[in-house]
Design an enzyme around this catalytic site. Structure first.
Site, PDB file in Angstrom:
ATOM      1  N   GLU A   1       0.829  -1.202   0.000  1.00 24.87           N
ATOM      2  CA  GLU A   1       0.000   0.000   0.000  1.00 24.87           C
ATOM      3  C   GLU A   1       0.868   1.259   0.000  1.00 24.87           C
ATOM      4  O   GLU A   1       1.865   1.339   0.703  1.00 24.87           O
ATOM      5  CB  GLU A   1      -0.901   0.019   1.247  1.00 24.87           C
ATOM      6  CG  GLU A   1      -1.899  -1.126   1.294  1.00 24.87           C
ATOM      7  CD  GLU A   1      -2.945  -1.060   0.179  1.00 24.87           C
ATOM      8  OE1 GLU A   1      -3.090   0.017  -0.436  1.00 24.87           O
ATOM      9  OE2 GLU A   1      -3.600  -2.097  -0.062  1.00 24.87           O
TER      10      GLU A   1
ATOM     11  N   CYS B   1      -7.456  -2.451   8.038  1.00 25.96           N
ATOM     12  CA  CYS B   1      -6.084  -2.450   7.513  1.00 25.96           C
ATOM     13  C   CYS B   1      -5.572  -1.015   7.381  1.00 25.96           C
ATOM     14  O   CYS B   1      -4.471  -0.690   7.825  1.00 25.96           O
ATOM     15  CB  CYS B   1      -6.022  -3.197   6.181  1.00 25.96           C
ATOM     16  SG  CYS B   1      -6.284  -4.970   6.410  1.00 25.96           S
TER      17      CYS B   1
ATOM     18  N   HIS C   1      -1.222  -5.735   1.395  1.00 21.81           N
ATOM     19  CA  HIS C   1      -2.408  -6.589   1.245  1.00 21.81           C
ATOM     20  C   HIS C   1      -2.050  -7.799   0.382  1.00 21.81           C
ATOM     21  O   HIS C   1      -1.304  -7.670  -0.596  1.00 21.81           O
ATOM     22  CB  HIS C   1      -3.544  -5.816   0.563  1.00 21.81           C
ATOM     23  CG  HIS C   1      -4.497  -5.170   1.519  1.00 21.81           C
ATOM     24  ND1 HIS C   1      -4.696  -3.817   1.564  1.00 21.81           N
ATOM     25  CD2 HIS C   1      -5.322  -5.713   2.472  1.00 21.81           C
ATOM     26  CE1 HIS C   1      -5.607  -3.538   2.507  1.00 21.81           C
ATOM     27  NE2 HIS C   1      -5.993  -4.667   3.072  1.00 21.81           N
TER      28      HIS C   1
END
Ligand code: PCA
Length: 201
Positions: free
Chosen positions: A80, A142, A166
């Site tokens: 991310e 998350c 992820h």
């Protein structure tokens, strides 16, 4: 030897298995690349998840932090890029759901990952594992975790690599899911995370 805090999540919502739980249990206590790994399994709970990982920052005093989460439906490993100061979406495992709620009241709008995400993607794709940078970690637990860690480190003036990755569903999860989701083998998921840790300076 440096220390890596590696976190994963328990199962949540309609997903009875969270492949990140397996990865963290498998790598806890192992030595990979320049790092000794301390694994931590996090609850999917708005009320306690951030405190749990922030506690671990204080007790483990890691040199780097990688948090892992399931993104069911994604087909690649996705480091991310950014965490945003927003919580909005489905219920957590305690039945709480939030709407338009900041992770930290008055906190920065967002924090960029301080992990070498481009290097991770390059290393993985060169090794034959699909990977791409993701520009949204969502607005669920998350993102909440990634934001909380980066906010805390920023406040402490601690310049260590930290961020979130992820991963797709495992085959086991896909077989146990009512949805039609793409899946990877546990071994490929594990190898990908090992490659990522080896790529960390
Ligand atoms: N994935 C969820 C929370 C726990 C997990 O593994 C998310 O993407 O927010």
């Amino acid at each position: 030897m440096k220390t890596l805090l590696l976190t994963g999540f328990e199962p949540f919502l309609e997903f009875p298995i969270n492949p990140t739980e397996k990865i963290v249990k498998e790598l806890d206590g192992k030595q990979i690349g320049q790092y000794q790994i301390t694994g931590l399994l996090l609850p999917v709970d708005y009320a306690t998840t951030s405190a749990k990982i922030i506690d671990a920052l204080q007790t483990v005093k890691p040199d780097a932090v990688i948090s892992l989460g399931l993104a069911a439906g994604r087909t690649a490993i996705t480091p991310e890029r950014i965490a945003i100061n927003c919580r909005d979406g489905a219920q957590d495992n305690k039945g709480n759901s939030l709407q338009d709620s900041p992770v930290v009241e008055g906190g920065a709008d967002g924090y960029f990952s301080t992990l070498p995400i481009r290097k991770f993607v390059n290393v993985l794709t060169e090794a034959g594992y699909p990977a791409q940078i993701s520009n949204t970690a969502g607005t669920y637990l998350c993102n909440n975790t990634m934001y909380s860690v980066l906010h805390e480190l920023n406040g402490l003036g601690l310049n260590i690599p930290a961020g979130f990755i992820h991963v797709p569903a495992s085959h086991e999860l896909a077989l146990n899911s009512k949805k039609n989701i793409a899946s990877w083998s546990d071994q490929d998921l594990l190898t990908s995370i090992v490659l990522i840790i080896e790529a960390l300076d």
